[in-house]
Design an enzyme around this catalytic site. Structure first.
Site, PDB file in Angstrom:
ATOM      1  N   GLY A  46       9.938  93.771  47.018  1.00 50.95           N
ATOM      2  CA  GLY A  46      10.125  94.507  48.262  1.00 50.95           C
ATOM      3  C   GLY A  46       9.908  93.581  49.444  1.00 50.95           C
ATOM      4  N   GLN A  51       7.788  91.254  57.984  1.00 56.55           N
ATOM      5  CA  GLN A  51       7.311  90.082  57.227  1.00 56.55           C
ATOM      6  C   GLN A  51       8.143  88.831  57.531  1.00 56.55           C
ATOM      7  OE1 GLN A  51       7.063  92.512  53.356  1.00 56.55           O
ATOM      8  NE2 GLN A  51       5.425  91.025  53.096  1.00 56.55           N
ATOM      9  N   CYS A  94       1.342  90.836  47.656  1.00 53.30           N
ATOM     10  CA  CYS A  94       2.051  90.890  48.936  1.00 53.30           C
ATOM     11  C   CYS A  94       2.565  89.491  49.260  1.00 53.30           C
ATOM     12  CB  CYS A  94       1.100  91.366  50.033  1.00 53.30           C
ATOM     13  SG  CYS A  94       1.908  91.499  51.649  1.00 53.30           S
ATOM     14  N   LEU A  95       3.836  89.425  49.639  1.00 52.69           N
ATOM     15  CA  LEU A  95       4.417  88.114  49.939  1.00 52.69           C
ATOM     16  C   LEU A  95       3.765  87.492  51.170  1.00 52.69           C
ATOM     17  CD1 LEU A  95       8.178  88.928  49.202  1.00 52.69           C
ATOM     18  CD2 LEU A  95       6.517  87.777  47.710  1.00 52.69           C
ATOM     19  N   HIS A 136       3.610 100.753  50.084  1.00 54.97           N
ATOM     20  CA  HIS A 136       3.223  99.398  50.519  1.00 54.97           C
ATOM     21  C   HIS A 136       4.132  98.940  51.671  1.00 54.97           C
ATOM     22  CE1 HIS A 136       1.937  95.110  49.377  1.00 54.97           C
ATOM     23  NE2 HIS A 136       2.954  94.894  50.198  1.00 54.97           N
ATOM     24  N   GLU A 137       5.443  99.161  51.523  1.00 50.82           N
ATOM     25  CA  GLU A 137       6.391  98.682  52.546  1.00 50.82           C
ATOM     26  C   GLU A 137       6.326  99.537  53.811  1.00 50.82           C
ATOM     27  OE1 GLU A 137       7.508  95.870  52.031  1.00 50.82           O
ATOM     28  OE2 GLU A 137       7.254  95.755  49.859  1.00 50.82           O
ATOM     29  N   HIS A 140       3.619  98.346  55.849  1.00 46.77           N
ATOM     30  CA  HIS A 140       3.990  97.160  56.645  1.00 46.77           C
ATOM     31  C   HIS A 140       4.645  97.565  57.968  1.00 46.77           C
ATOM     32  CE1 HIS A 140       3.080  93.554  54.356  1.00 46.77           C
ATOM     33  NE2 HIS A 140       3.722  93.963  53.278  1.00 46.77           N
TER      34      HIS A 140
HETATM   35  O1  K1U Z   1       5.907  93.685  50.592  1.00 45.95           O
HETATM   36  C1  K1U Z   1       5.680  92.682  49.935  1.00 45.95           C
HETATM   37  O2  K1U Z   1       4.879  91.861  50.336  1.00 45.95           O
HETATM   38  C2  K1U Z   1       6.378  92.484  48.625  1.00 45.95           C
HETATM   39  C3  K1U Z   1       5.524  92.851  47.425  1.00 45.95           C
HETATM   40  C4  K1U Z   1       5.810  94.301  47.061  1.00 45.95           C
HETATM   41  C5  K1U Z   1       4.829  94.991  46.169  1.00 45.95           C
HETATM   42  C6  K1U Z   1       4.395  94.435  44.977  1.00 45.95           C
HETATM   43  C7  K1U Z   1       3.502  95.117  44.174  1.00 45.95           C
HETATM   44  C8  K1U Z   1       3.061  96.367  44.529  1.00 45.95           C
HETATM   45  C9  K1U Z   1       3.485  96.900  45.716  1.00 45.95           C
HETATM   46  C10 K1U Z   1       4.376  96.226  46.522  1.00 45.95           C
HETATM   47  C11 K1U Z   1       5.901  91.915  46.286  1.00 45.95           C
HETATM   48  O3  K1U Z   1       7.012  91.864  45.877  1.00 45.95           O
HETATM   49  S1  K1U Z   1       4.652  90.903  45.633  1.00 45.95           S
HETATM   50  C12 K1U Z   1       5.481  90.051  44.290  1.00 45.95           C
HETATM   51  C13 K1U Z   1       5.702  90.900  43.082  1.00 45.95           C
HETATM   52  O4  K1U Z   1       5.123  91.962  42.953  1.00 45.95           O
HETATM   53  C14 K1U Z   1       6.634  90.438  42.030  1.00 45.95           C
HETATM   54  C15 K1U Z   1       7.315  89.267  42.129  1.00 45.95           C
HETATM   55  C16 K1U Z   1       8.186  88.865  41.116  1.00 45.95           C
HETATM   56  C17 K1U Z   1       8.360  89.652  40.016  1.00 45.95           C
HETATM   57  C18 K1U Z   1       7.691  90.823  39.900  1.00 45.95           C
HETATM   58  C19 K1U Z   1       6.830  91.237  40.896  1.00 45.95           C
HETATM   59 ZN    ZN Z   2       3.402  93.211  51.397  1.00 46.15          ZN
END
Ligand code: K1U
Ligand code: ZN
Length: 186
Positions: A46, A51, A94-95, A136-137, A140
Site C-alpha cells: 500500500g 508518503q 510501513c514504508l 493503515h493508509e 496516513h
Molecule cells: O503504507 C505503507 O507504508 C505501506 C505498508 C502497508 C501495510 C503493511 C502491513 C500492514 C498494514 C499496511 C507496506 O506495504 S509495508 C511492506 C509490506 O507489508 C510488504 C512488502 C512486501 C511484501 C509483502 C508485504
Molecule cells: Zn505506512
C-alpha cells in the site's frame, strides 16, 4: 511514470492532514501512476500520497500474493463509515518506517467509501488484510502512523532511532537496506 522518494520519519510532512481530491484530472492520474511505480519498487502492499510528499487523499494498494497476477487498487478520498467492535491484531510495517514491524490491534472489519479513478463512488466492507491496510493508509491521509497505535515506550524508541539516523544524514529508504547494529531497535 516516475519512482518517487518515500518520506521517512521524523519527516514532519508525514504528520500533515491531506486535502480531499476535488477533480480527478490528468495530474491525479499521473500521481497514481507514480505511486504504483514507487509502491511496487519498494516493495509495499500500500501507499498513501503523503508518503511521497503529496498531501492529497489518494491511496494505492495491491494485496496480490507473489504467485498471483497484479491486482492494483486505487482509493480516492477514502473514508471509514463503519468499524466493527471486534478487534484483530496484525503485524504491520510501513514504508516510511523501514525495517520496523509491530503488532497493531484495529477493528477487524470496516466499511470504507471512496471514489475510483473514473470518479465513481463505492462503499465496500472489508476484513482481513484489506481492512488492516485500508485503515493503515487512511491513517496516513490523516497524519497518523501505525506507531501511534503501539505503546509510548516502543514509539519513543523508534522515534529516537530514526532521529539519530536523520542526524547521520540517512534520509532515504536506501540507508536502511543493510543490517548494521545501529539500525536495530531494542
Ligand atoms: O503504507 C505503507 O507504508 C505501506 C505498508 C502497508 C501495510 C503493511 C502491513 C500492514 C498494514 C499496511 C507496506 O506495504 S509495508 C511492506 C509490506 O507489508 C510488504 C512488502 C512486501 C511484501 C509483502 C508485504
Ligand atoms: Zn505506512
Amino acid at each position: 511514470m516516475a519512482k518517487r522518494d518515500i518520506l521517512i520519519i521524523p519527516d514532519t510532512r508525514l504528520r500533515q492532514k491531506s486535502a480531499a481530491v476535488t477533480a480527478i484530472d490528468a495530474s491525479v492520474r499521473a500521481l497514481v501512476e507514480d505511486m504504483f511505480e514507487t509502491m511496487y519498487e519498494a516493495p509495499g502492499i500500500g501507499l498513501a500520497a503523503i508518503q511521497i510528499g503529496v498531501a492529497a487523499r489518494v491511496v494505492t494498494m495491491d494485496l496480490a500474493k507473489k504467485d498471483e497476477p497484479k491486482a492494483p487498487q486505487v482509493f480516492i478520498n477514502p473514508e471509514v463509515t463503519w468499524s466493527s467492535d471486534e478487534q484483530a491484531t496484525y503485524e504491520e510495517g510501513c514504508l516510511s518506517i523501514p525495517d520496523y514491524y509491530e503488532e497493531v490491534a484495529r477493528p477487524k472489519a470496516v466499511k470504507v467509501k471512496f471514489l475510483d479513478l473514473e470518479g465513481k463512488a463505492h462503499e465496500i466492507e472489508a476484513d482481513g488484510l484489506l481492512a488492516t491496510c485500508l485503515q493503515h493508509e487512511i491513517d496516513h491521509t490523516n497524519g497518523v502512523l501505525f506507531i501511534d497505535h503501539i505503546s509510548k515506550l516502543k514509539r519513543d524508541m523508534v522515534m529516537k532511532k530514526f532521529k539519530k539516523a536523520q542526524k547521520r544524514g540517512e534520509t532515504t529508504r536506501d540507508a536502511y537496506k543493510d543490517d548494521t547494529p545501529e539500525h536495530q531497535i531494542g
